[in-house]
Motif scaffolding. Sequence first.
Motif, PDB file in Angstrom:
ATOM      1  N   PRO A   1       4.418 -21.551  -5.145  1.00  0.00           N
ATOM      2  CA  PRO A   1       4.228 -23.003  -5.265  1.00  0.00           C
ATOM      3  C   PRO A   1       4.191 -23.421  -6.728  1.00  0.00           C
ATOM      4  CG  PRO A   1       2.190 -21.922  -4.573  1.00  0.00           C
ATOM      5  CD  PRO A   1       3.266 -20.887  -4.516  1.00  0.00           C
ATOM      6  N   ASP A   2       4.899 -24.485  -7.050  1.00  0.00           N
ATOM      7  CA  ASP A   2       5.009 -24.988  -8.427  1.00  0.00           C
ATOM      8  C   ASP A   2       5.668 -23.978  -9.357  1.00  0.00           C
ATOM      9  OD1 ASP A   2       3.651 -27.219  -7.510  1.00  0.00           O
ATOM     10  OD2 ASP A   2       1.714 -26.570  -8.307  1.00  0.00           O
ATOM     11  N   GLY A   3       6.249 -22.902  -8.792  1.00  0.00           N
ATOM     12  CA  GLY A   3       6.896 -21.896  -9.621  1.00  0.00           C
ATOM     13  C   GLY A   3       5.939 -21.033 -10.412  1.00  0.00           C
ATOM     14  N   LYS A   4       4.638 -21.101 -10.077  1.00  0.00           N
ATOM     15  CA  LYS A   4       3.642 -20.352 -10.823  1.00  0.00           C
ATOM     16  C   LYS A   4       3.101 -19.192  -9.994  1.00  0.00           C
ATOM     17  CE  LYS A   4       2.012 -24.557 -13.164  1.00  0.00           C
ATOM     18  NZ  LYS A   4       0.835 -25.443 -13.345  1.00  0.00           N
ATOM     19  N   GLY A   5       2.939 -18.020 -10.635  1.00  0.00           N
ATOM     20  CA  GLY A   5       2.340 -16.883  -9.958  1.00  0.00           C
ATOM     21  C   GLY A   5       0.849 -17.088  -9.760  1.00  0.00           C
ATOM     22  N   GLY A   6       0.250 -16.235  -8.946  1.00  0.00           N
ATOM     23  CA  GLY A   6      -1.186 -16.324  -8.683  1.00  0.00           C
ATOM     24  C   GLY A   6      -1.662 -15.067  -7.990  1.00  0.00           C
ATOM     25  N   ASP A   7      -2.709 -15.196  -7.188  1.00  0.00           N
ATOM     26  CA  ASP A   7      -3.184 -14.065  -6.397  1.00  0.00           C
ATOM     27  C   ASP A   7      -2.137 -13.687  -5.357  1.00  0.00           C
ATOM     28  OD1 ASP A   7      -5.519 -14.197  -7.804  1.00  0.00           O
ATOM     29  OD2 ASP A   7      -6.684 -15.137  -6.205  1.00  0.00           O
ATOM     30  N   ILE A   8      -2.162 -12.418  -4.937  1.00  0.00           N
ATOM     31  CA  ILE A   8      -1.327 -12.023  -3.808  1.00  0.00           C
ATOM     32  C   ILE A   8      -2.211 -11.988  -2.567  1.00  0.00           C
ATOM     33  CG2 ILE A   8      -1.572  -9.532  -4.315  1.00  0.00           C
ATOM     34  CD1 ILE A   8       1.346  -9.313  -3.108  1.00  0.00           C
ATOM     35  N   TRP A   9      -1.782 -12.693  -1.533  1.00  0.00           N
ATOM     36  CA  TRP A   9      -2.536 -12.826  -0.293  1.00  0.00           C
ATOM     37  C   TRP A   9      -1.838 -12.016   0.793  1.00  0.00           C
ATOM     38  CZ3 TRP A   9      -6.687 -16.549   0.042  1.00  0.00           C
ATOM     39  CH2 TRP A   9      -6.864 -17.315  -1.117  1.00  0.00           C
ATOM     40  N   LEU A  10      -2.546 -11.038   1.355  1.00  0.00           N
ATOM     41  CA  LEU A  10      -2.028 -10.259   2.468  1.00  0.00           C
ATOM     42  C   LEU A  10      -2.528 -10.913   3.749  1.00  0.00           C
ATOM     43  CD1 LEU A  10      -2.759  -6.670   1.109  1.00  0.00           C
ATOM     44  CD2 LEU A  10      -0.805  -8.166   0.638  1.00  0.00           C
ATOM     45  N   ILE A  11      -1.645 -11.075   4.719  1.00  0.00           N
ATOM     46  CA  ILE A  11      -1.959 -11.878   5.902  1.00  0.00           C
ATOM     47  C   ILE A  11      -1.682 -11.081   7.166  1.00  0.00           C
ATOM     48  CG2 ILE A  11      -1.494 -14.045   7.106  1.00  0.00           C
ATOM     49  CD1 ILE A  11      -0.358 -15.083   4.404  1.00  0.00           C
TER      50      ILE A  11
ATOM     51  N   VAL B   1      -9.420  -5.475  11.137  1.00  0.00           N
ATOM     52  CA  VAL B   1      -8.505  -4.799  10.218  1.00  0.00           C
ATOM     53  C   VAL B   1      -9.298  -3.690   9.533  1.00  0.00           C
ATOM     54  CG1 VAL B   1      -7.027  -5.035   8.192  1.00  0.00           C
ATOM     55  CG2 VAL B   1      -7.177  -6.902   9.858  1.00  0.00           C
ATOM     56  N   ASP B   2      -9.006  -2.441   9.884  1.00  0.00           N
ATOM     57  CA  ASP B   2      -9.740  -1.317   9.305  1.00  0.00           C
ATOM     58  C   ASP B   2      -9.296  -1.016   7.876  1.00  0.00           C
ATOM     59  OD1 ASP B   2     -11.301  -0.924  11.540  1.00  0.00           O
ATOM     60  OD2 ASP B   2      -9.949   0.534  12.442  1.00  0.00           O
ATOM     61  N   TYR B   3      -8.036  -1.340   7.576  1.00  0.00           N
ATOM     62  CA  TYR B   3      -7.504  -1.038   6.245  1.00  0.00           C
ATOM     63  C   TYR B   3      -6.293  -1.920   6.000  1.00  0.00           C
ATOM     64  CZ  TYR B   3      -5.417   1.618   2.366  1.00  0.00           C
ATOM     65  OH  TYR B   3      -4.886   1.983   1.157  1.00  0.00           O
ATOM     66  N   ILE B   4      -6.199  -2.474   4.790  1.00  0.00           N
ATOM     67  CA  ILE B   4      -4.985  -3.208   4.422  1.00  0.00           C
ATOM     68  C   ILE B   4      -4.811  -3.131   2.908  1.00  0.00           C
ATOM     69  CG2 ILE B   4      -6.163  -5.457   4.285  1.00  0.00           C
ATOM     70  CD1 ILE B   4      -3.478  -6.639   5.448  1.00  0.00           C
ATOM     71  N   ALA B   5      -3.599  -2.845   2.482  1.00  0.00           N
ATOM     72  CA  ALA B   5      -3.288  -2.702   1.064  1.00  0.00           C
ATOM     73  C   ALA B   5      -1.838  -3.108   0.841  1.00  0.00           C
ATOM     74  CB  ALA B   5      -3.522  -1.255   0.606  1.00  0.00           C
ATOM     75  N   VAL B   6      -1.448  -3.180  -0.418  1.00  0.00           N
ATOM     76  CA  VAL B   6      -0.091  -3.602  -0.761  1.00  0.00           C
ATOM     77  C   VAL B   6       0.503  -2.642  -1.777  1.00  0.00           C
ATOM     78  CG1 VAL B   6      -0.938  -5.156  -2.576  1.00  0.00           C
ATOM     79  CG2 VAL B   6       1.309  -5.567  -1.548  1.00  0.00           C
ATOM     80  N   GLU B   7       1.816  -2.422  -1.656  1.00  0.00           N
ATOM     81  CA  GLU B   7       2.548  -1.565  -2.586  1.00  0.00           C
ATOM     82  C   GLU B   7       3.866  -2.240  -2.944  1.00  0.00           C
ATOM     83  OE1 GLU B   7       3.334   1.957  -0.403  1.00  0.00           O
ATOM     84  OE2 GLU B   7       1.244   2.623  -0.317  1.00  0.00           O
ATOM     85  N   ASN B   8       4.449  -1.781  -4.050  1.00  0.00           N
ATOM     86  CA  ASN B   8       5.823  -2.150  -4.353  1.00  0.00           C
ATOM     87  C   ASN B   8       6.768  -1.260  -3.551  1.00  0.00           C
ATOM     88  OD1 ASN B   8       5.644  -4.291  -6.348  1.00  0.00           O
ATOM     89  ND2 ASN B   8       4.770  -2.746  -7.715  1.00  0.00           N
ATOM     90  N   PRO B   9       7.857  -1.800  -3.037  1.00  0.00           N
ATOM     91  CA  PRO B   9       8.802  -0.970  -2.273  1.00  0.00           C
ATOM     92  C   PRO B   9       9.248   0.250  -3.065  1.00  0.00           C
ATOM     93  CG  PRO B   9       9.361  -3.295  -2.056  1.00  0.00           C
ATOM     94  CD  PRO B   9       8.283  -3.206  -3.106  1.00  0.00           C
ATOM     95  N   GLY B  10       9.190   1.413  -2.418  1.00  0.00           N
ATOM     96  CA  GLY B  10       9.640   2.648  -3.046  1.00  0.00           C
ATOM     97  C   GLY B  10       8.674   3.253  -4.030  1.00  0.00           C
ATOM     98  N   ASN B  11       7.457   2.701  -4.139  1.00  0.00           N
ATOM     99  CA  ASN B  11       6.496   3.226  -5.109  1.00  0.00           C
ATOM    100  C   ASN B  11       5.113   3.238  -4.477  1.00  0.00           C
ATOM    101  OD1 ASN B  11       4.942   3.994  -7.262  1.00  0.00           O
ATOM    102  ND2 ASN B  11       5.575   2.328  -8.635  1.00  0.00           N
ATOM    103  N   THR B  12       4.763   4.323  -3.812  1.00  0.00           N
ATOM    104  CA  THR B  12       3.477   4.405  -3.121  1.00  0.00           C
ATOM    105  C   THR B  12       2.301   4.512  -4.089  1.00  0.00           C
ATOM    106  OG1 THR B  12       3.721   6.809  -2.922  1.00  0.00           O
ATOM    107  CG2 THR B  12       4.493   5.467  -1.065  1.00  0.00           C
ATOM    108  N   ASN B  13       2.584   4.766  -5.364  1.00  0.00           N
ATOM    109  CA  ASN B  13       1.513   4.858  -6.353  1.00  0.00           C
ATOM    110  C   ASN B  13       1.172   3.508  -6.988  1.00  0.00           C
ATOM    111  OD1 ASN B  13       1.190   7.684  -6.123  1.00  0.00           O
ATOM    112  ND2 ASN B  13       2.975   8.013  -7.430  1.00  0.00           N
ATOM    113  N   SER B  14       1.845   2.455  -6.530  1.00  0.00           N
ATOM    114  CA  SER B  14       1.635   1.141  -7.136  1.00  0.00           C
ATOM    115  C   SER B  14       0.669   0.294  -6.322  1.00  0.00           C
ATOM    116  CB  SER B  14       2.984   0.401  -7.238  1.00  0.00           C
ATOM    117  OG  SER B  14       3.516   0.169  -5.934  1.00  0.00           O
TER     118      SER B  14
END
Length: 206
Positions: free
Chosen positions: A105-115, A38-51
Amino acid sequence: MSALLKRQLLRGLLLAACLPGVVMAASIQVLNYSSREVDYIAVENPGNTNSGGGGDSIRPYGQGGSICCFSVPEKWHADLKVVVVYQLSPDPTFHRETVSVPSYPDGKGGDIWLIVYEDGSVGAVVSHYGPSRPEWPGKIKGYPVPTKEYRDERRRQKLKREKATLLTLERVLLRDINILSVEDIKETQEIIEFQRKLIQSLEGKP
């Protein structure tokens, strides 16, 4: 809906997003279940490339992180989606895929895991549990493990490199034996012997 009402609604949504407890800062983790780099991987909010957040490069069957930060809702909702931006070697193309985030899980937020999966598709989960825990919400349980085929290919490539190194050392010794000192000859011979044993080990020979 009038323009004024739309503006008021939008202002209300923006204010709500800034209230404590609505969103939380999440570290970005990456899991690569594929045999590709994987040369590059990132995450954004839909419709917001600056996020966006991320940008790691991850080896085959590897993991990466933690990179800070990406904002996720503190509470999961049914239409929660993120955009995964990624590039898989050797293809130079950047892909953008919108994926649904399963319930926390358990209704609690945490890290975001990109897979990244073996077929080249991607996903994302938000979890304060790691992949080895039974509560893990990802569709693959456990951390990435290299396949036997991948390990065998890595061994073949390493064996090829080590044999080339041995050949170079032997040629250098043969070429320069008349100009090298006794100490240099002995040191080179010891390196050659070590290289031969390393090759024997990679070949599975005693």
